[in-house]
Design a protein around this motif. Structure first.
Motif, PDB file in Angstrom:
ATOM      1  N   ARG A 397     -13.340  42.777 -10.485  1.00 12.35           N
ATOM      2  CA  ARG A 397     -14.105  42.899 -11.731  1.00 12.35           C
ATOM      3  C   ARG A 397     -15.570  43.164 -11.408  1.00 12.35           C
ATOM      4  O   ARG A 397     -16.107  42.621 -10.443  1.00 12.35           O
ATOM      5  CB  ARG A 397     -13.978  41.628 -12.591  1.00 12.35           C
ATOM      6  CG  ARG A 397     -12.618  41.540 -13.239  1.00 12.35           C
ATOM      7  CD  ARG A 397     -12.454  40.345 -14.140  1.00 12.35           C
ATOM      8  NE  ARG A 397     -11.098  40.348 -14.663  1.00 12.35           N
ATOM      9  CZ  ARG A 397     -10.438  39.280 -15.059  1.00 12.35           C
ATOM     10  NH1 ARG A 397     -11.015  38.081 -15.008  1.00 12.35           N
ATOM     11  NH2 ARG A 397      -9.213  39.375 -15.523  1.00 12.35           N
ATOM     12  N   ASN A 398     -16.199  43.958 -12.252  1.00 14.89           N
ATOM     13  CA  ASN A 398     -17.610  44.275 -12.051  1.00 14.89           C
ATOM     14  C   ASN A 398     -18.412  44.138 -13.331  1.00 14.89           C
ATOM     15  O   ASN A 398     -19.382  44.844 -13.543  1.00 14.89           O
ATOM     16  CB  ASN A 398     -17.760  45.681 -11.466  1.00 14.89           C
ATOM     17  CG  ASN A 398     -17.147  46.772 -12.334  1.00 14.89           C
ATOM     18  OD1 ASN A 398     -16.395  46.495 -13.265  1.00 14.89           O
ATOM     19  ND2 ASN A 398     -17.459  48.021 -12.039  1.00 14.89           N
ATOM     20  N   PHE A 399     -17.984  43.235 -14.194  1.00 14.66           N
ATOM     21  CA  PHE A 399     -18.724  42.956 -15.426  1.00 14.66           C
ATOM     22  C   PHE A 399     -20.081  42.328 -15.089  1.00 14.66           C
ATOM     23  O   PHE A 399     -20.243  41.735 -14.016  1.00 14.66           O
ATOM     24  CB  PHE A 399     -17.932  42.011 -16.340  1.00 14.66           C
ATOM     25  CG  PHE A 399     -16.548  42.504 -16.670  1.00 14.66           C
ATOM     26  CD1 PHE A 399     -16.356  43.775 -17.182  1.00 14.66           C
ATOM     27  CD2 PHE A 399     -15.447  41.699 -16.462  1.00 14.66           C
ATOM     28  CE1 PHE A 399     -15.080  44.234 -17.487  1.00 14.66           C
ATOM     29  CE2 PHE A 399     -14.163  42.151 -16.754  1.00 14.66           C
ATOM     30  CZ  PHE A 399     -13.980  43.421 -17.270  1.00 14.66           C
ATOM     31  N   PRO A 400     -21.058  42.425 -15.982  1.00 15.15           N
ATOM     32  CA  PRO A 400     -22.376  41.819 -15.712  1.00 15.15           C
ATOM     33  C   PRO A 400     -22.253  40.337 -15.367  1.00 15.15           C
ATOM     34  O   PRO A 400     -21.619  39.570 -16.095  1.00 15.15           O
ATOM     35  CB  PRO A 400     -23.133  42.027 -17.021  1.00 15.15           C
ATOM     36  CG  PRO A 400     -22.525  43.253 -17.614  1.00 15.15           C
ATOM     37  CD  PRO A 400     -21.054  43.161 -17.270  1.00 15.15           C
ATOM     38  N   GLY A 401     -22.813  39.938 -14.231  1.00 13.22           N
ATOM     39  CA  GLY A 401     -22.801  38.539 -13.820  1.00 13.22           C
ATOM     40  C   GLY A 401     -21.563  38.102 -13.088  1.00 13.22           C
ATOM     41  O   GLY A 401     -21.473  36.954 -12.639  1.00 13.22           O
ATOM     42  N   ARG A 402     -20.589  38.977 -12.937  1.00 14.45           N
ATOM     43  CA  ARG A 402     -19.311  38.581 -12.341  1.00 14.45           C
ATOM     44  C   ARG A 402     -19.488  37.982 -10.946  1.00 14.45           C
ATOM     45  O   ARG A 402     -18.858  36.974 -10.614  1.00 14.45           O
ATOM     46  CB  ARG A 402     -18.381  39.798 -12.273  1.00 14.45           C
ATOM     47  CG  ARG A 402     -17.104  39.568 -11.489  1.00 14.45           C
ATOM     48  CD  ARG A 402     -16.166  38.609 -12.178  1.00 14.45           C
ATOM     49  NE  ARG A 402     -15.005  38.311 -11.337  1.00 14.45           N
ATOM     50  CZ  ARG A 402     -13.960  37.612 -11.731  1.00 14.45           C
ATOM     51  NH1 ARG A 402     -13.919  37.132 -12.954  1.00 14.45           N
ATOM     52  NH2 ARG A 402     -12.963  37.385 -10.926  1.00 14.45           N
ATOM     53  N   MET A 403     -20.332  38.593 -10.119  1.00 16.98           N
ATOM     54  CA  MET A 403     -20.519  38.090  -8.762  1.00 16.98           C
ATOM     55  C   MET A 403     -21.814  37.298  -8.610  1.00 16.98           C
ATOM     56  O   MET A 403     -22.243  37.024  -7.490  1.00 16.98           O
ATOM     57  CB  MET A 403     -20.480  39.235  -7.752  1.00 16.98           C
ATOM     58  CG  MET A 403     -19.119  39.890  -7.628  1.00 16.98           C
ATOM     59  SD  MET A 403     -19.065  41.190  -6.352  1.00 16.98           S
ATOM     60  CE  MET A 403     -19.180  40.197  -4.851  1.00 16.98           C
ATOM     61  N   GLY A 404     -22.413  36.937  -9.726  1.00 17.13           N
ATOM     62  CA  GLY A 404     -23.625  36.124  -9.666  1.00 17.13           C
ATOM     63  C   GLY A 404     -24.691  36.618 -10.610  1.00 17.13           C
ATOM     64  O   GLY A 404     -24.682  36.297 -11.795  1.00 17.13           O
TER      65      GLY A 404
END
Length: 435
Positions: A397-404
């Motif tokens: 997933r690459n939604f806003p904030g997904r990885m921090g």
């Protein structure tokens, strides 16, 4: 009798019916319920609220608890969640609690489940995580559910489900060496959109699929949820059965299902893998697809290879082919999904050099087996994006904030593409290194 899809066959069998059809609402018996440290405390709370503080789960042999998300952290609330799981597992005498910090610890639930023999053809596996659909690679009905449903299953072993329609995706041809299953599923999601399979089964077929190893099939099924799918499924073959039997720890019988000729589907799309190219999903959605050749040269700050969809041995073998003898130009993180895979990095060799040594020699950093930065997590999570960086990642997933960080830009790609990009510091087509 009317021909049924694989998903319909499994649901019919578990509801005690000869047949079901899309739209039917049915009670089904559950074979396995999995929960982890993010949703486990809520699930336990629902169970105790409605069944009583002293209630016992319906079948302790069918409950699997795997802490994996927020575990290697000093965050007190995250640690509290794991403590709740420990207490519940002790109260219920659960034999399948893979506690962090113990010799039973495994890592990411979706990969640990098959490693430990909890995924079997023809069964129903539910989990409090949307990527539970990964297990459809083993020819079973596997899907994510919420805490309320999971709490009910803990007490009854049953759940009320609606039978989904089935979409078929057929891949033909010999997969070129520069493509991986991640490219295939990103292409599908790009074609139908993040809502294109909403509450539908996504069935994968074709000689291109059956040429994949079991880990690559898991990648296909893992990301059906990114298209809105209820479940993904691949018919079991010798590859499937050999894996399942090799992991069988209990001798529990299973009964596989296979496609029935004439079964009704609502959609079918056929792909020729020989004509496909490496794919990325641009920020900020998994369906924001582009060919790598279209976005080549895009500047990056970080590369990340890990997660349930990109942290398997197959993924690391692919990345090592690119990284061997080279140096990365950007911060590159390697996170094995499970402790078994972490051990494989130390033992498996590429031209005489262990995979771990390949990565370290290239300048990459290796983290402990877990979900790590895939879901962001506490600020001290390994690999977490604590700044608005551009990252190319094997996650799902690459939604806003997904990885921090909410302003970070995350590009999703195969391990081959991520590794090639780590070497150059910009999005790079793996064909440049594979010939």
């Amino acid at each position: 009798m009317t021909a049924l899809t694989m998903t319909e066959q499994i649901l019919a069998r578990h509801s005690g019916r000869d047949a079901v059809q899309p739209g039917d609402n049915i009670w089904v018996d559950i074979d396995v319920l999995m929960t982890h440290d993010v949703c486990g405390p809520g699930t336990i709370g629902v169970f105790k609220q409605h069944f009583g503080a002293a209630a016992k789960v319906w079948d302790r042999e069918k409950v699997v608890v795997i802490p994996d998300h927020y575990i290697f952290t000093a965050d007190k609330m995250a640690n509290r969640n794991v403590d709740i799981l420990r207490q519940f597992a002790a109260e219920q005498h659960l034999p399948y609690f893979y506690d962090v910090g113990s010799d039973k610890y495994k890592g990411v639930c979706h990969i640990a489940l098959p490693e430990e023999g909890h995924t079997r053809p023809g069964e129903i596996l539910l989990g409090t995580d949307s990527h539970t659909c990964t297990a459809g690679a083993f020819g079973e009905f596997a899907t994510g559910i919420g805490n309320t449903d999971a709490g009910f299953v803990l007490g009854t072993g049953k759940l009320w489900l609606k039978v989904p329609e089935t979409m078929r995706f057929v891949f033909h041809g010999n997969l070129p060496p520069y493509l991986m299953a991640k490219d295939l599923i990103l292409a599908v999601i790009g074609d139908i959109g993040c809502d294109g399979a909403t509450y539908r089964a996504m069935e994968f077929d074709g000689d291109g699929v059956y040429a994949l190893n079991i880990e690559e099939r898991m990648t296909l099924c893992n990301m059906v949820i990114e298209a809105g799918g209820k479940n993904g499924v691949i018919a079991p073959d010798k590859v499937t059965l050999d894996y399942v039997k090799s992991r069988d720890k209990r001798g529990k019988p299973f009964s596989a299902v296979h496609p029935q000729g004439g079964a009704k589907t609502c959609f079918e799309k056929v792909y020729d893998v020989t004509k496909m190219e490496p794919v990325v999903a641009k920020p900020h959605s998994p369906d924001n697809r582009a060919k790598v050749s279209e976005v080549g040269g895009t500047k990056l700050d970080r590369a990340y290879i890990g997660s349930c969809t990109g942290g398997k041995l197959t993924d690391f073998r692919a990345a090592a082919k690119i990284l061997k003898g080279k140096s990365v130009k950007i911060d590159t993180f390697i996170v094995p999904a499970t402790s078994e895979i972490a051990a494989g990095l130390k033992s498996e060799k590429l031209n005489g050099q262990t995979l771990e040594s390949v990565f370290l020699s290239a300048g990459a950093k290796i983290g402990p087996p877990s979900c790590a930065a895939c879901l962001g997590g506490p600020s001290d999570t390994f690999g977490r994006l604590n700044a608005p960086l551009s990252c190319i990642s094997t996650t799902n997933r690459n939604f806003p904030g997904r990885m921090g960080h909410k302003e970070a830009k995350v590009f999703l790609a195969s391990p081959l593409t991520v590794a090639a990009s780590a070497v150059t510091g910009v999005i790079t087509d793996p064909r440049e290194y594979l010939g």
